[in-house]
Design an enzyme around this catalytic site. Structure first.
Site, short mmCIF file in Angstrom:
data_model
loop_
_atom_site.label_atom_id
_atom_site.label_comp_id
_atom_site.label_asym_id
_atom_site.label_seq_id
_atom_site.Cartn_x
_atom_site.Cartn_y
_atom_site.Cartn_z
N LYS A 89 3.98 -10.37 -17.84
CA LYS A 89 5.19 -10.02 -17.09
C LYS A 89 4.93 -9.00 -15.99
O LYS A 89 5.61 -8.99 -14.97
CB LYS A 89 6.26 -9.51 -18.04
N GLU A 111 17.47 -7.47 -16.29
CA GLU A 111 18.01 -7.84 -17.59
C GLU A 111 16.84 -7.89 -18.55
O GLU A 111 15.71 -8.10 -18.14
CB GLU A 111 18.67 -9.22 -17.52
N SER A 377 -0.27 -15.41 -23.53
CA SER A 377 0.62 -14.67 -22.62
C SER A 377 0.76 -13.20 -22.96
O SER A 377 1.04 -12.38 -22.09
CB SER A 377 2.00 -15.34 -22.61
C1 LIG Z 1 8.56 -12.94 -22.12
C2 LIG Z 1 7.38 -13.55 -22.71
C3 LIG Z 1 7.18 -14.94 -22.72
C4 LIG Z 1 8.19 -15.93 -22.22
O1 LIG Z 1 8.46 -15.85 -20.86
P1 LIG Z 1 7.95 -16.98 -19.84
O2 LIG Z 1 8.72 -16.66 -18.60
O3 LIG Z 1 8.29 -18.30 -20.41
O4 LIG Z 1 6.50 -16.81 -19.67
C5 LIG Z 1 6.00 -15.43 -23.24
N1 LIG Z 1 5.06 -14.62 -23.76
C6 LIG Z 1 5.21 -13.28 -23.79
C7 LIG Z 1 4.13 -12.45 -24.38
C8 LIG Z 1 6.37 -12.69 -23.26
O5 LIG Z 1 6.52 -11.36 -23.30
#
Ligand SMILES: *Cc1c(COP(=O)(O)O)cnc(C)c1O
Length: 396
Positions: A89, A111, A377
Protein backbone atom coordinates in the site's frame (compact mmCIF):
# COMPACT_ATOMS: atom_id res chain seq x y z
CA UNK A 1 -7.39 -6.36 -27.23
CA UNK A 2 -6.07 -3.59 -24.96
CA UNK A 3 -6.76 -4.16 -21.29
CA UNK A 4 -5.59 -0.72 -20.19
CA UNK A 5 -7.97 2.13 -19.44
CA UNK A 6 -9.41 3.99 -22.44
CA UNK A 7 -9.45 7.78 -22.79
CA UNK A 8 -12.83 8.06 -21.08
CA UNK A 9 -11.77 6.06 -18.05
CA UNK A 10 -13.36 2.76 -19.01
CA UNK A 11 -12.10 -0.81 -19.03
CA UNK A 12 -14.53 -2.42 -21.45
CA UNK A 13 -17.91 -1.58 -19.98
CA UNK A 14 -16.51 -1.00 -16.48
CA UNK A 15 -15.11 2.09 -14.76
CA UNK A 16 -16.01 5.67 -15.61
CA UNK A 17 -16.65 8.48 -13.15
CA UNK A 18 -20.15 8.49 -11.67
CA UNK A 19 -19.87 11.39 -9.26
CA UNK A 20 -22.06 14.12 -7.79
CA UNK A 21 -21.90 17.52 -9.46
CA UNK A 22 -20.09 19.02 -6.50
CA UNK A 23 -17.06 16.72 -6.97
CA UNK A 24 -16.83 17.33 -10.67
CA UNK A 25 -14.09 19.98 -10.62
CA UNK A 26 -11.97 18.03 -8.09
CA UNK A 27 -12.03 14.90 -10.17
CA UNK A 28 -11.51 16.83 -13.40
CA UNK A 29 -8.43 18.60 -11.95
CA UNK A 30 -6.98 15.27 -10.97
CA UNK A 31 -7.81 13.73 -14.34
CA UNK A 32 -6.24 16.63 -16.22
CA UNK A 33 -3.01 16.61 -14.24
CA UNK A 34 -2.15 13.11 -13.04
CA UNK A 35 -0.45 11.83 -16.20
CA UNK A 36 1.40 15.06 -16.86
CA UNK A 37 2.75 15.04 -13.29
CA UNK A 38 3.57 11.34 -13.26
CA UNK A 39 5.45 11.63 -16.55
CA UNK A 40 7.49 14.62 -15.39
CA UNK A 41 11.10 13.44 -14.88
CA UNK A 42 11.38 15.47 -11.66
CA UNK A 43 8.32 13.71 -10.24
CA UNK A 44 9.64 10.34 -11.30
CA UNK A 45 13.01 11.07 -9.71
CA UNK A 46 11.47 11.95 -6.38
CA UNK A 47 9.13 8.93 -6.49
CA UNK A 48 11.97 6.55 -7.40
CA UNK A 49 14.23 7.94 -4.72
CA UNK A 50 11.60 7.44 -1.98
CA UNK A 51 10.79 3.97 -3.33
CA UNK A 52 14.45 3.06 -2.97
CA UNK A 53 15.54 4.68 0.27
CA UNK A 54 12.29 4.99 2.22
CA UNK A 55 10.26 1.95 1.13
CA UNK A 56 13.28 -0.31 0.52
CA UNK A 57 12.70 -1.15 -3.16
CA UNK A 58 13.27 -3.06 -5.29
CA UNK A 59 11.55 -5.74 -3.25
CA UNK A 60 13.24 -9.12 -3.72
CA UNK A 61 12.02 -11.73 -6.19
CA UNK A 62 12.68 -14.88 -4.19
CA UNK A 63 12.84 -18.38 -5.65
CA UNK A 64 10.91 -20.45 -3.09
CA UNK A 65 12.64 -23.84 -3.45
CA UNK A 66 10.59 -25.97 -1.08
CA UNK A 67 7.30 -24.51 -2.29
CA UNK A 68 8.46 -25.11 -5.88
CA UNK A 69 9.24 -28.74 -5.09
CA UNK A 70 5.86 -29.25 -3.52
CA UNK A 71 3.86 -27.87 -6.47
CA UNK A 72 6.14 -28.95 -9.32
CA UNK A 73 6.95 -25.57 -10.88
CA UNK A 74 9.48 -22.80 -10.46
CA UNK A 75 7.78 -20.54 -7.95
CA UNK A 76 9.03 -17.04 -7.27
CA UNK A 77 7.64 -14.80 -4.53
CA UNK A 78 7.51 -11.04 -5.08
CA UNK A 79 8.20 -9.81 -1.58
CA UNK A 80 5.99 -6.76 -1.02
CA UNK A 81 5.83 -7.91 2.60
CA UNK A 82 9.33 -6.53 3.06
CA UNK A 83 8.31 -2.93 2.26
CA UNK A 84 8.27 -0.21 4.92
CA UNK A 85 4.91 -0.50 6.78
CA UNK A 86 4.68 -4.15 5.73
CA UNK A 87 2.70 -4.20 2.47
CA UNK A 88 2.33 -2.85 -1.06
CA UNK A 89 0.00 0.00 0.00
CA UNK A 90 2.89 2.40 0.64
CA UNK A 91 3.76 2.46 -3.11
CA UNK A 92 0.44 4.16 -3.80
CA UNK A 93 0.34 6.53 -0.82
CA UNK A 94 3.81 7.87 -1.63
CA UNK A 95 2.79 8.47 -5.23
CA UNK A 96 -0.45 10.20 -4.30
CA UNK A 97 1.02 12.45 -1.64
CA UNK A 98 3.69 13.68 -4.07
CA UNK A 99 0.91 14.40 -6.53
CA UNK A 100 -1.19 16.18 -3.87
CA UNK A 101 1.73 18.42 -2.97
CA UNK A 102 2.28 19.34 -6.61
CA UNK A 103 -1.39 20.22 -6.91
CA UNK A 104 -1.02 22.60 -3.96
CA UNK A 105 -3.14 20.55 -1.55
CA UNK A 106 -2.45 20.85 2.19
CA UNK A 107 -4.95 18.45 3.71
CA UNK A 108 -5.21 14.68 3.11
CA UNK A 109 -8.21 12.49 3.75
CA UNK A 110 -8.45 8.72 3.47
CA UNK A 111 -10.81 5.86 4.26
CA UNK A 112 -9.65 2.69 5.92
CA UNK A 113 -11.14 -0.69 6.75
CA UNK A 114 -8.61 -2.77 8.65
CA UNK A 115 -6.42 0.29 9.08
CA UNK A 116 -3.61 -0.74 6.71
CA UNK A 117 -4.32 2.01 4.17
CA UNK A 118 -4.89 4.45 7.03
CA UNK A 119 -1.45 3.66 8.45
CA UNK A 120 0.21 3.93 5.02
CA UNK A 121 -1.49 7.32 4.51
CA UNK A 122 -0.66 8.60 8.01
CA UNK A 123 2.94 7.53 7.40
CA UNK A 124 3.39 9.61 4.24
CA UNK A 125 1.56 12.55 5.83
CA UNK A 126 4.09 12.52 8.68
CA UNK A 127 6.86 12.31 6.09
CA UNK A 128 5.52 15.27 4.09
CA UNK A 129 4.18 17.28 7.04
CA UNK A 130 0.57 17.27 5.82
CA UNK A 131 -2.65 17.30 7.82
CA UNK A 132 -4.21 13.83 7.79
CA UNK A 133 -7.80 12.80 8.49
CA UNK A 134 -8.73 9.11 8.35
CA UNK A 135 -12.34 7.92 8.28
CA UNK A 136 -12.85 4.53 9.87
CA UNK A 137 -16.00 2.62 10.80
CA UNK A 138 -16.64 2.24 14.53
CA UNK A 139 -16.81 -1.55 14.18
CA UNK A 140 -13.37 -1.57 12.55
CA UNK A 141 -11.93 0.82 15.16
CA UNK A 142 -12.90 -1.66 17.85
CA UNK A 143 -11.39 -4.60 15.89
CA UNK A 144 -8.15 -2.90 14.85
CA UNK A 145 -7.01 -0.87 17.83
CA UNK A 146 -3.28 -1.27 17.13
CA UNK A 147 -3.61 0.39 13.73
CA UNK A 148 -5.69 3.19 15.28
CA UNK A 149 -2.87 3.83 17.77
CA UNK A 150 -0.32 3.79 14.97
CA UNK A 151 -2.27 6.35 12.93
CA UNK A 152 -2.64 8.61 15.96
CA UNK A 153 1.02 8.27 16.88
CA UNK A 154 1.85 9.29 13.31
CA UNK A 155 -0.21 12.45 13.82
CA UNK A 156 -3.43 11.54 12.00
CA UNK A 157 -6.90 12.26 13.27
CA UNK A 158 -9.06 9.13 13.14
CA UNK A 159 -12.75 9.96 12.78
CA UNK A 160 -15.17 7.17 13.80
CA UNK A 161 -17.97 6.52 11.31
CA UNK A 162 -21.27 5.45 12.85
CA UNK A 163 -23.48 5.11 9.77
CA UNK A 164 -24.51 1.82 8.10
CA UNK A 165 -22.60 -1.23 9.27
CA UNK A 166 -19.80 1.04 10.52
CA UNK A 167 -17.22 -0.60 8.26
CA UNK A 168 -15.18 0.21 5.11
CA UNK A 169 -18.05 1.07 2.74
CA UNK A 170 -19.44 3.56 5.28
CA UNK A 171 -16.00 5.08 5.92
CA UNK A 172 -15.62 5.57 2.14
CA UNK A 173 -18.99 7.36 1.97
CA UNK A 174 -17.87 9.71 4.77
CA UNK A 175 -14.55 10.44 3.06
CA UNK A 176 -16.40 11.31 -0.16
CA UNK A 177 -18.71 13.60 1.83
CA UNK A 178 -15.69 15.36 3.36
CA UNK A 179 -14.16 15.84 -0.09
CA UNK A 180 -17.38 17.44 -1.32
CA UNK A 181 -17.16 20.02 1.52
CA UNK A 182 -13.46 20.78 1.14
CA UNK A 183 -12.75 20.70 -2.56
CA UNK A 184 -9.97 23.27 -2.80
CA UNK A 185 -7.37 22.34 -0.17
CA UNK A 186 -8.01 18.58 0.19
CA UNK A 187 -6.77 15.52 -1.70
CA UNK A 188 -8.51 12.20 -1.13
CA UNK A 189 -6.02 9.29 -1.17
CA UNK A 190 -7.98 6.20 -2.19
CA UNK A 191 -6.27 2.97 -1.14
CA UNK A 192 -7.01 0.65 -4.05
CA UNK A 193 -7.82 0.57 -7.78
CA UNK A 194 -11.42 1.62 -7.11
CA UNK A 195 -13.37 4.89 -7.19
CA UNK A 196 -14.05 7.24 -10.12
CA UNK A 197 -11.63 7.63 -13.02
CA UNK A 198 -8.73 8.50 -12.79
CA UNK A 199 -8.22 6.68 -9.47
CA UNK A 200 -8.17 3.09 -10.79
CA UNK A 201 -5.63 4.00 -13.47
CA UNK A 202 -3.58 6.28 -11.22
CA UNK A 203 -3.30 3.71 -8.41
CA UNK A 204 -2.51 0.97 -10.95
CA UNK A 205 0.33 3.06 -12.34
CA UNK A 206 1.82 3.74 -8.90
CA UNK A 207 1.59 0.04 -8.06
CA UNK A 208 3.01 -0.95 -11.45
CA UNK A 209 6.47 -0.58 -9.93
CA UNK A 210 5.83 -4.21 -8.89
CA UNK A 211 5.65 -5.63 -12.44
CA UNK A 212 8.34 -3.25 -13.68
CA UNK A 213 10.69 -4.89 -11.17
CA UNK A 214 9.43 -8.41 -11.92
CA UNK A 215 10.42 -7.90 -15.58
CA UNK A 216 13.96 -6.89 -14.70
CA UNK A 217 14.36 -9.52 -12.01
CA UNK A 218 13.08 -12.36 -14.20
CA UNK A 219 15.39 -11.28 -17.02
CA UNK A 220 18.32 -11.62 -14.61
CA UNK A 221 17.22 -14.89 -13.06
CA UNK A 222 15.54 -16.70 -15.96
CA UNK A 223 16.96 -15.02 -19.06
CA UNK A 224 13.44 -14.03 -20.12
CA UNK A 225 11.41 -11.14 -18.79
CA UNK A 226 8.01 -12.81 -18.45
CA UNK A 227 6.58 -15.65 -16.35
CA UNK A 228 4.03 -18.28 -17.38
CA UNK A 229 1.76 -17.36 -14.47
CA UNK A 230 1.21 -14.32 -12.28
CA UNK A 231 -0.82 -14.83 -9.11
CA UNK A 232 -2.16 -12.21 -6.69
CA UNK A 233 -5.02 -11.74 -4.25
CA UNK A 234 -7.75 -9.18 -4.97
CA UNK A 235 -9.65 -7.04 -2.48
CA UNK A 236 -10.09 -3.84 -4.46
CA UNK A 237 -7.30 -5.17 -6.64
CA UNK A 238 -4.30 -2.85 -6.31
CA UNK A 239 -1.51 -5.36 -5.61
CA UNK A 240 -2.88 -7.55 -8.41
CA UNK A 241 -3.11 -4.57 -10.80
CA UNK A 242 0.50 -3.63 -10.03
CA UNK A 243 1.60 -7.24 -10.52
CA UNK A 244 -0.24 -7.59 -13.86
CA UNK A 245 0.30 -4.11 -15.34
CA UNK A 246 3.29 -4.65 -17.65
CA UNK A 247 1.85 -7.99 -18.79
CA UNK A 248 -1.79 -7.03 -19.32
CA UNK A 249 -1.55 -7.36 -23.09
CA UNK A 250 1.07 -10.14 -23.13
CA UNK A 251 -0.82 -13.32 -24.04
CA UNK A 252 2.10 -15.54 -23.00
CA UNK A 253 1.38 -14.72 -19.36
CA UNK A 254 -1.62 -16.26 -17.58
CA UNK A 255 -3.13 -13.97 -14.98
CA UNK A 256 -4.62 -15.49 -11.83
CA UNK A 257 -6.62 -13.41 -9.35
CA UNK A 258 -7.78 -14.87 -6.05
CA UNK A 259 -10.68 -13.37 -4.14
CA UNK A 260 -11.94 -14.20 -0.67
CA UNK A 261 -14.67 -16.84 -0.48
CA UNK A 262 -15.09 -16.39 3.28
CA UNK A 263 -17.04 -19.44 4.48
CA UNK A 264 -17.71 -20.40 0.82
CA UNK A 265 -19.11 -18.83 -2.38
CA UNK A 266 -22.39 -20.67 -1.78
CA UNK A 267 -22.86 -19.15 1.69
CA UNK A 268 -24.01 -15.70 2.84
CA UNK A 269 -20.65 -15.10 4.49
CA UNK A 270 -18.40 -14.33 1.55
CA UNK A 271 -16.50 -11.58 -0.27
CA UNK A 272 -16.25 -13.28 -3.68
CA UNK A 273 -17.35 -10.22 -5.65
CA UNK A 274 -16.34 -11.42 -9.11
CA UNK A 275 -17.99 -14.81 -8.62
CA UNK A 276 -21.23 -13.45 -7.18
CA UNK A 277 -21.43 -9.76 -8.05
CA UNK A 278 -23.72 -8.04 -10.55
CA UNK A 279 -22.88 -4.91 -12.50
CA UNK A 280 -23.74 -1.71 -10.68
CA UNK A 281 -22.21 1.55 -9.48
CA UNK A 282 -20.28 1.89 -6.26
CA UNK A 283 -18.12 4.79 -5.09
CA UNK A 284 -18.12 6.45 -8.50
CA UNK A 285 -17.30 3.40 -10.61
CA UNK A 286 -19.27 0.90 -12.69
CA UNK A 287 -18.19 -2.58 -11.70
CA UNK A 288 -19.27 -5.88 -10.16
CA UNK A 289 -20.89 -5.42 -6.79
CA UNK A 290 -22.31 -7.80 -4.22
CA UNK A 291 -25.89 -6.61 -4.09
CA UNK A 292 -29.43 -7.80 -3.43
CA UNK A 293 -32.10 -8.09 -6.14
CA UNK A 294 -33.13 -4.51 -5.50
CA UNK A 295 -29.61 -3.12 -5.49
CA UNK A 296 -28.80 -2.93 -1.78
CA UNK A 297 -25.12 -3.58 -1.07
CA UNK A 298 -24.50 -6.90 0.69
CA UNK A 299 -21.99 -6.62 3.50
CA UNK A 300 -19.07 -8.83 2.54
CA UNK A 301 -17.33 -11.23 4.90
CA UNK A 302 -13.80 -12.63 4.93
CA UNK A 303 -11.38 -13.66 7.67
CA UNK A 304 -9.06 -11.18 6.01
CA UNK A 305 -9.97 -7.56 6.67
CA UNK A 306 -8.21 -6.32 3.52
CA UNK A 307 -10.33 -8.39 1.15
CA UNK A 308 -13.87 -7.66 2.29
CA UNK A 309 -14.79 -4.85 -0.08
CA UNK A 310 -18.24 -5.28 -1.72
CA UNK A 311 -16.91 -4.08 -5.12
CA UNK A 312 -13.87 -4.77 -7.26
CA UNK A 313 -11.66 -2.50 -9.33
CA UNK A 314 -13.05 -2.03 -12.88
CA UNK A 315 -9.78 -3.28 -14.42
CA UNK A 316 -10.37 -6.66 -12.79
CA UNK A 317 -14.07 -6.75 -13.64
CA UNK A 318 -13.04 -6.40 -17.29
CA UNK A 319 -10.17 -8.92 -17.08
CA UNK A 320 -12.62 -11.46 -15.66
CA UNK A 321 -15.41 -10.56 -18.08
CA UNK A 322 -13.09 -10.95 -21.11
CA UNK A 323 -11.57 -14.12 -19.61
CA UNK A 324 -8.12 -12.53 -19.67
CA UNK A 325 -7.72 -13.41 -15.99
CA UNK A 326 -8.80 -16.58 -14.27
CA UNK A 327 -10.41 -15.92 -10.92
CA UNK A 328 -10.30 -18.32 -7.98
CA UNK A 329 -12.07 -17.94 -4.66
CA UNK A 330 -10.26 -19.20 -1.54
CA UNK A 331 -12.10 -19.83 1.72
CA UNK A 332 -10.96 -18.73 5.18
CA UNK A 333 -9.78 -22.26 5.95
CA UNK A 334 -7.89 -22.62 2.67
CA UNK A 335 -6.12 -19.32 3.32
CA UNK A 336 -5.18 -20.32 6.86
CA UNK A 337 -3.76 -23.59 5.60
CA UNK A 338 -1.77 -21.81 2.90
CA UNK A 339 -0.38 -19.37 5.48
CA UNK A 340 0.82 -22.27 7.60
CA UNK A 341 2.34 -23.95 4.57
CA UNK A 342 4.40 -20.90 3.55
CA UNK A 343 5.48 -20.43 7.14
CA UNK A 344 6.72 -23.99 7.60
CA UNK A 345 8.18 -24.47 4.10
CA UNK A 346 9.83 -21.07 3.61
CA UNK A 347 9.97 -19.32 6.98
CA UNK A 348 7.73 -16.48 5.80
CA UNK A 349 4.56 -15.58 7.74
CA UNK A 350 2.31 -13.91 5.15
CA UNK A 351 -0.58 -11.49 5.61
CA UNK A 352 -3.95 -13.22 5.53
CA UNK A 353 -4.77 -11.44 2.26
CA UNK A 354 -1.64 -12.84 0.62
CA UNK A 355 -2.50 -16.28 2.00
CA UNK A 356 -5.54 -16.28 -0.29
CA UNK A 357 -3.21 -15.93 -3.29
CA UNK A 358 -1.11 -18.82 -1.94
CA UNK A 359 -4.26 -20.92 -1.61
CA UNK A 360 -4.42 -21.00 -5.43
CA UNK A 361 -1.55 -23.52 -5.61
CA UNK A 362 -3.52 -26.63 -4.58
CA UNK A 363 -6.18 -25.67 -7.16
CA UNK A 364 -3.69 -25.50 -10.05
CA UNK A 365 -1.74 -27.91 -12.20
CA UNK A 366 1.69 -26.80 -13.44
CA UNK A 367 4.23 -28.13 -15.91
CA UNK A 368 7.64 -28.67 -14.37
CA UNK A 369 9.31 -25.81 -16.27
CA UNK A 370 6.55 -23.30 -15.61
CA UNK A 371 7.78 -20.04 -14.12
CA UNK A 372 5.27 -18.74 -11.60
CA UNK A 373 5.39 -15.38 -9.80
CA UNK A 374 3.13 -14.85 -6.80
CA UNK A 375 2.96 -11.49 -5.06
CA UNK A 376 3.14 -11.69 -1.27
CA UNK A 377 1.25 -8.43 -0.72
CA UNK A 378 2.03 -8.08 2.98
CA UNK A 379 3.47 -9.60 6.12
CA UNK A 380 1.56 -11.46 8.78
CA UNK A 381 2.36 -9.40 11.89
CA UNK A 382 -1.04 -7.70 11.87
CA UNK A 383 -2.81 -11.08 11.66
CA UNK A 384 -1.11 -12.84 14.55
CA UNK A 385 -4.26 -12.82 16.72
CA UNK A 386 -6.15 -14.64 13.97
CA UNK A 387 -3.34 -17.15 13.45
CA UNK A 388 -3.04 -17.77 17.20
CA UNK A 389 -6.79 -18.44 17.43
CA UNK A 390 -6.72 -20.78 14.45
CA UNK A 391 -3.88 -22.76 16.01
CA UNK A 392 -5.62 -22.88 19.41
CA UNK A 393 -8.77 -24.21 17.72
CA UNK A 394 -6.75 -26.83 15.81
CA UNK A 395 -7.73 -25.31 12.48
CA UNK A 396 -4.12 -25.28 11.30
C1 LIG B 1 -5.14 -4.00 1.68
C2 LIG B 1 -4.42 -5.23 1.40
C3 LIG B 1 -4.78 -6.07 0.34
C4 LIG B 1 -5.98 -5.85 -0.53
O1 LIG B 1 -5.93 -4.69 -1.31
P1 LIG B 1 -5.72 -4.76 -2.90
O2 LIG B 1 -6.04 -3.37 -3.32
O3 LIG B 1 -6.64 -5.77 -3.45
O4 LIG B 1 -4.30 -5.11 -3.14
C5 LIG B 1 -4.01 -7.19 0.09
N1 LIG B 1 -2.95 -7.50 0.86
C6 LIG B 1 -2.57 -6.73 1.90
C7 LIG B 1 -1.39 -7.13 2.70
C8 LIG B 1 -3.29 -5.57 2.21
O5 LIG B 1 -2.91 -4.81 3.25
Amino acid sequence: MDFNVDKDGYYGEFGGAYIPEILYSNVKNLRDSYLENMNDPEFRKEFDSLMKDYVGRPSPLYLAKRLSEKYGAKIYLKREDLNHTGAHKINNTIGQILLARRMGKTRIIAETGAGQHGVATATVCALMDMKCIVYMGETDIARQSLNVFKMEMLGAEVIPVTSGNKTLKDATNEAIRDWCCNPSDTHYIIGSVVGPHPYPDMVTRFQSVISEEIKKQLQEKEGRDYPDYLIACVGGGSNAAGTFYHYLNDGRVKLIAVEAAGLGVDTEETAATIHLGKTGIIHGSKTYIMQTEDGQIIEPYSISAGLDYPGIGPLHANLADKKRAKVFAATDDEALEAAMELTTLEGIIPALESSHALAAFPKMKFKKDDVVVLTVSGRGDKDMDTYVNAIKNNKI
